[in-house]
Design an enzyme around this catalytic site. Sequence first.
Site: not given
Length: 449
Positions: A24, A125, A169-170, A296, A353, A403, A410-411
């Site tokens: 990123q 990531h 990550n995630e 989030y 995050e 974050w 952002e992907w």
Amino acid sequence: MAAGKHPLGVRDDFVWGASTSAYQIEGAAFEDGRGPSIWDIHSRTQGRTANGDTGDIACDHYHRWPEDAALLKKLGVGAYRFSVSWPRVLPRGRGAVNDKGMDFYDRLIDGVLDSGIQPWLCLYHWDLPQRLHELGGWTNRDVAGWFADYATLIATRFGDRVKHFATFNEPNVCTLFGYGMTWCAPAAEDRVAYLKASHHLNLAHGAGVDVLRGLVKDVSIGCIYNLQPVHPADETVAADHEAAAKLDAHWNRVYADPHILGHYPNVVVEDYEPYMQAGDLARICRPMDWVGMNHYGPIWTKAAPGSQMGFAWADVKVADAHPEIGWEIFPEAFTEQLLETSARYKLPVYITENGCGRNDDQEIADADGYVDDFYRITYLKLYTAAMKAAIDKGADVRGYFIWSLLDNFEWGSGYGNRFGIIRVDFPTGKRTPKKSFAWYADAIKGVLG
């Protein structure tokens, strides 16, 4: 350590930090021997990212990292969470090491330490080397061994200075969205591929923990999960309740439960049995020191019988977006998730995050590039207050990483969604701290304006 005098009620040794990830922000996608990742390929596939944006240049952190380290120091954080680009250090994913890539992370780690900040290194990531993907990637059981070899390289080279490591990550996002759906690389949309990928990633996690534990003195190891309460779109529809239970398992449980508790969730365990070998859960469930939690907001889901997974995302159940933010926000869900995570896994929780995104055309900069992002400050006030509520009720929360440090790639949203507390002018790379940067710096010091 008991809670200190900080107005948010955090411990005296609470860790305040900022987070980023390699693809990123780094850019330099074709420089100094870096190999391609699945995200290099995905972002070049028509329709996969907004405006066809790629991470080729991103924030140009590869060249501008000293400036970013200086901004971290000015911010006053105690820790910086970043990831290593697997294809930058092992261009083919295995075999020959790229010395220039390793040297970059040497410089970055030393620079962060020289700024008085602890580096928190995430091994993965989402940027799997494309060469490994061509060999089956996460659907190939051998990937656990490839990951262990990669972890050995990183631990051996950097473990004298880095003591905090996250394996992944995630993992839910990169497997469910990448293999069960098309939202992330490699966009397989294949349920069997997803089940294999998620199980093999879990095996890789266990192998990585063992490598780190064996090679790094005084190591502290965690994994970072995106954890969000899941609700049925229609409380009166049984199929939506079933969909919510399945999504909750795949989103919140399929990784942390086997990693920490040693088993898959009952609602999906039969799906994984065809891909499990004797001893797999013992290989996956290895001692960890902390849980990383990204959050989030909550999720609403509905039944989708014709889809690969049988569920789909539904509209957020709120009448109006928050007037100052433009987002539907649920700080009470943050409190709920922190309490649930702390109680379920009985490990210290680090919020790795949390933050507020805003569309590029709403992040209005003045002539000097400065952004008065009052909406982001409002969000951060609400969510840090929700963190305090969880702490006051007994959640063992040990740190908060915002974050993100920088506006970045952002992907699938490309550069159209800005999460940074530092504005990046992407054509020039110029950094300009936003008003939220100053707010967060004050919050770290206990000044909550």
